[in-house]
Design an enzyme around this catalytic site. Sequence first.
Site, mmCIF file in Angstrom:
data_model
loop_
_atom_site.group_PDB
_atom_site.id
_atom_site.type_symbol
_atom_site.label_atom_id
_atom_site.label_comp_id
_atom_site.label_asym_id
_atom_site.label_seq_id
_atom_site.Cartn_x
_atom_site.Cartn_y
_atom_site.Cartn_z
ATOM 1 N N ALA A 39 5.646 80.704 32.443
ATOM 2 C CA ALA A 39 4.442 81.255 33.074
ATOM 3 C C ALA A 39 3.676 82.119 32.076
ATOM 4 O O ALA A 39 2.448 82.044 31.975
ATOM 5 C CB ALA A 39 4.820 82.067 34.302
ATOM 6 N N TYR A 41 3.835 81.866 28.806
ATOM 7 C CA TYR A 41 3.279 80.958 27.803
ATOM 8 C C TYR A 41 1.958 80.388 28.322
ATOM 9 O O TYR A 41 0.945 80.371 27.614
ATOM 10 C CB TYR A 41 4.267 79.827 27.510
ATOM 11 C CG TYR A 41 3.782 78.850 26.463
ATOM 12 C CD1 TYR A 41 4.113 79.014 25.113
ATOM 13 C CD2 TYR A 41 2.975 77.769 26.809
ATOM 14 C CE1 TYR A 41 3.655 78.137 24.150
ATOM 15 C CE2 TYR A 41 2.509 76.889 25.854
ATOM 16 C CZ TYR A 41 2.858 77.071 24.524
ATOM 17 O OH TYR A 41 2.398 76.201 23.572
ATOM 18 N N SER A 87 18.378 52.446 7.958
ATOM 19 C CA SER A 87 19.356 52.927 8.941
ATOM 20 C C SER A 87 20.612 53.388 8.204
ATOM 21 O O SER A 87 20.715 53.285 6.985
ATOM 22 C CB SER A 87 19.677 51.833 9.943
ATOM 23 O OG SER A 87 20.040 50.673 9.276
ATOM 24 N N GLU A 118 25.055 67.135 8.941
ATOM 25 C CA GLU A 118 24.059 67.439 9.984
ATOM 26 C C GLU A 118 24.450 66.772 11.295
ATOM 27 O O GLU A 118 25.196 65.808 11.291
ATOM 28 C CB GLU A 118 22.689 66.854 9.570
ATOM 29 C CG GLU A 118 22.216 67.288 8.211
ATOM 30 C CD GLU A 118 21.135 66.359 7.649
ATOM 31 O OE1 GLU A 118 20.574 65.548 8.397
ATOM 32 O OE2 GLU A 118 20.885 66.466 6.435
ATOM 33 N N LYS A 120 23.957 64.206 14.287
ATOM 34 C CA LYS A 120 23.226 62.942 14.431
ATOM 35 C C LYS A 120 22.490 62.989 15.767
ATOM 36 O O LYS A 120 23.093 62.834 16.826
ATOM 37 C CB LYS A 120 24.153 61.733 14.369
ATOM 38 C CG LYS A 120 23.356 60.427 14.415
ATOM 39 C CD LYS A 120 24.177 59.239 14.012
ATOM 40 C CE LYS A 120 23.336 57.979 13.791
ATOM 41 N NZ LYS A 120 22.263 57.737 14.711
ATOM 42 N N GLU A 177 13.611 63.097 14.148
ATOM 43 C CA GLU A 177 13.945 62.480 15.421
ATOM 44 C C GLU A 177 13.239 63.225 16.552
ATOM 45 O O GLU A 177 13.296 64.447 16.634
ATOM 46 C CB GLU A 177 15.474 62.588 15.586
ATOM 47 C CG GLU A 177 16.069 61.626 16.542
ATOM 48 C CD GLU A 177 16.623 60.364 15.916
ATOM 49 O OE1 GLU A 177 16.295 60.030 14.748
ATOM 50 O OE2 GLU A 177 17.392 59.695 16.616
ATOM 51 N N CYS A 414 29.919 32.237 49.322
ATOM 52 C CA CYS A 414 28.910 33.020 48.604
ATOM 53 C C CYS A 414 28.354 34.124 49.500
ATOM 54 O O CYS A 414 27.908 33.848 50.611
ATOM 55 C CB CYS A 414 27.781 32.094 48.159
ATOM 56 S SG CYS A 414 26.357 32.979 47.500
ATOM 57 N N CYS A 432 28.698 30.012 43.091
ATOM 58 C CA CYS A 432 28.251 29.534 44.391
ATOM 59 C C CYS A 432 27.842 28.078 44.224
ATOM 60 O O CYS A 432 27.117 27.745 43.295
ATOM 61 C CB CYS A 432 27.062 30.373 44.843
ATOM 62 S SG CYS A 432 26.090 29.570 46.117
HETATM 63 S S1 IVH Z 1 19.140 60.226 7.784
HETATM 64 C C1 IVH Z 1 18.367 56.361 5.115
HETATM 65 N N1 IVH Z 1 19.931 62.109 9.410
HETATM 66 O O1 IVH Z 1 19.970 57.682 12.774
HETATM 67 C C2 IVH Z 1 18.587 56.753 6.512
HETATM 68 N N2 IVH Z 1 19.264 60.048 10.361
HETATM 69 O O2 IVH Z 1 21.098 55.002 11.772
HETATM 70 C C3 IVH Z 1 17.997 58.093 6.799
HETATM 71 N N3 IVH Z 1 19.400 59.981 12.786
HETATM 72 O O3 IVH Z 1 17.085 55.885 12.648
HETATM 73 C C4 IVH Z 1 18.444 58.638 8.083
HETATM 74 N N4 IVH Z 1 20.110 62.033 13.069
HETATM 75 O O4 IVH Z 1 16.671 58.287 13.228
HETATM 76 C C5 IVH Z 1 19.478 60.861 9.307
HETATM 77 N N5 IVH Z 1 20.634 63.884 10.688
HETATM 78 C C6 IVH Z 1 20.182 62.640 10.612
HETATM 79 C C7 IVH Z 1 19.977 61.838 11.740
HETATM 80 C C8 IVH Z 1 19.515 60.530 11.567
HETATM 81 C C9 IVH Z 1 19.770 60.920 13.684
HETATM 82 C C10 IVH Z 1 18.980 58.607 13.138
HETATM 83 C C11 IVH Z 1 17.758 58.175 12.389
HETATM 84 C C12 IVH Z 1 17.972 56.760 12.013
HETATM 85 C C13 IVH Z 1 19.351 56.463 12.474
HETATM 86 C C14 IVH Z 1 20.066 55.774 11.341
#
Ligand code: IVH
Length: 680
Positions: A39, A41, A87, A118, A120, A177, A414, A432
Amino acid sequence: MAKTAVPAKIAQRAAKLRTDLDAHNYRYYVEDAPLVSDAEYDRLFRELQALERDYPALSTPDSPTQRVGGQAATQFDPVTHRVPMLSLNNAFADEEAEAFDRRARAALGVEEVDYAVEPKFDGLAVSLVYERGQFTLGATRGDGNTGENVTANLRTVRAIPMRLPADAPPLLEVRGEVLMLKRDFAALNAAQGSAGEKLFVNPRNAAAGALRQLDPAITASRRLAFFSYGVGAVEWGSVTPPATQDALLKLLAALRLPVASQRSVVRGLEGLLGYYRFIGTKRDKLPFQIDGVVYKVNPFAQQERLGFVSRAPRFALAHKFPAEELPTQVLAIDVQVGRTGALTPVARLKPVFVGGVTVVNATLHNEDEVRRKDIRVGDTVIVRRAGDVIPEVVRVLPEGRQPNAPQFELPKRCPECGSKVVRLPDEAIARCSGGLVCPAQRKQALLHFASRRAMDIEGLGDKLVDQLIDAGLAHTPADIYMLGVAALAALDRMAEKSAANVVTAIDKSRATTLARFIYALGIRHVGETTAADLAQHFGTFDALLAADEHALLEVRDVGPVLVQSILQFFAEAHNRDVIAQLRAAGVHWTETAPRREPAGKFAGLTFVITGTLPTFSRDDAKALIEEHGGKVAGSVSKKTAYVIAGAEPGSKLDKASELGVPVLDEQQLMAMVAHGRIKR
Ligand code: IVH
């Protein structure tokens, strides 16, 4: 209002409001420690809006008030990524993490590797381009090379800065992300629920849905978050390029880009696994969903030396959390009928929140699977779900079994149409048998019946079939012949003319061939060729209807599975009724005299046997060949298909090579019997 004169006090107030609003966003989305209520904000936001309205000269494109603007789009334009978005390779077991570390050490020739580690994030990968500090382009990952331009939607994401501080590199493509915080997801679903709207299954799906809205105003109402984990294309300008992943994330954080605080730098395999376990214990308490952790070799120089294999870096690894498993109770086992008549047992479960979604159903695949796991109503079972995978029942906990719980049995009839349920030899799936009448199979049956190679009714395609079913005009193929122009013309998007055309096509289809008619019935495993063989073999439909197992086996290429399929189809009274209705409606063909060709894979082939076969007597071999429709002759001629030769063959072998007739031994003959023309 005068354009020029903005009192200094007002300008200061506007600047302060902008800084404060940005700071509140940062506190909420990045530091997970909001300072003010929603509120409060909103109050600050409206104050700024009012000032900008009164003094338009104050308005700037990067003001928090300008996040939602413009019109809804009709589509997203493609964006080619300057640097592909790749990926990560996935690992589930510790051993895979160990192998990753071993390979990195070996390739780098070092004793121990430093890693940036980090969370995921379980969201959607996006790329944000900042040019001279301004956010200019936001795109989805797409296929990694080309994504979609979702700039207008990403502008509404309050965690994404519209402008970077003055010391930012001249070109900076941030990779990260987009996701929805758990609390925002809960609030969204609560609102959806009280509005009677559909609930989202999990934060990831909710975020994906929000990001793909053509109207940015909707995206704005969904509260998305963003975390960065890397960069794409960069021109560093006067900025010193960071030498490690860790330094890069620090730099991004200094530019007020969101970076997860749960990151770390560790050493060696022990460090990796320690971090994995640590985050595992923290997982439930994090404000966002994660599906694992990511390990990255920290120094960029080492990353470059390791390089890439196909589409994934060798310097990084996603170590995923195992699929979550939780107990719940089986409330019922229902049976669903699919489009093709397949019966699938489905467990109705006491709702359980597992793997990020509330699971209430789990497919049990088929009868054998239920028996193998011995799942019964009332049982306590372990349910598992990982990522986007369909939830499954892993096993039963025997303690929970009710004393008299009966074993699961598929219904004999059936559940949709009451036709008999049949399971063909060698098939795991029960079906069936009421293909022509079952509502679950209706669409498929009608489309197949009308298709070009069946009754060939032009204009009776997917859309019209849907409309006919919805309007209750077609329950079975026989109903098609009752349709008139008036009924068809009353359907949506159906003009008088096109309705008349369809009726003409239906009319025309009444004159068909026996083969087409048999094919049109959609009997399982009866394709065009088999339909033609059946038509030729029996000559009339009634002869086919009257055929028993023995008679059917005589048809070329017809084996036991097909025989059962045909017999069970015609045994179903519902199907026979529809066939009678079709004939009464004037569907007809020319009947012919039966032409029963010798059946079997050796039909039309003449064999000659010479010498002593290792295991078969000559009579046995002859019987085997004849059983498969072949003939055995005493002498080799040009008409001989094969010579079967054993020990001490006579002159017949010479004759065979003279005429170029292929010679087989007993083993090859057996192989032909086994693998030659396969009968279903
Ligand atoms: S590094 C060269 N770091 O995972 C690849 N990706 O399978 C660079 N993701 O589509 C990705 N957390 O969106 C990286 N800490 C993180 C991540 C991360 C989630 C996702 C990313 C990517 C997928 C890869």
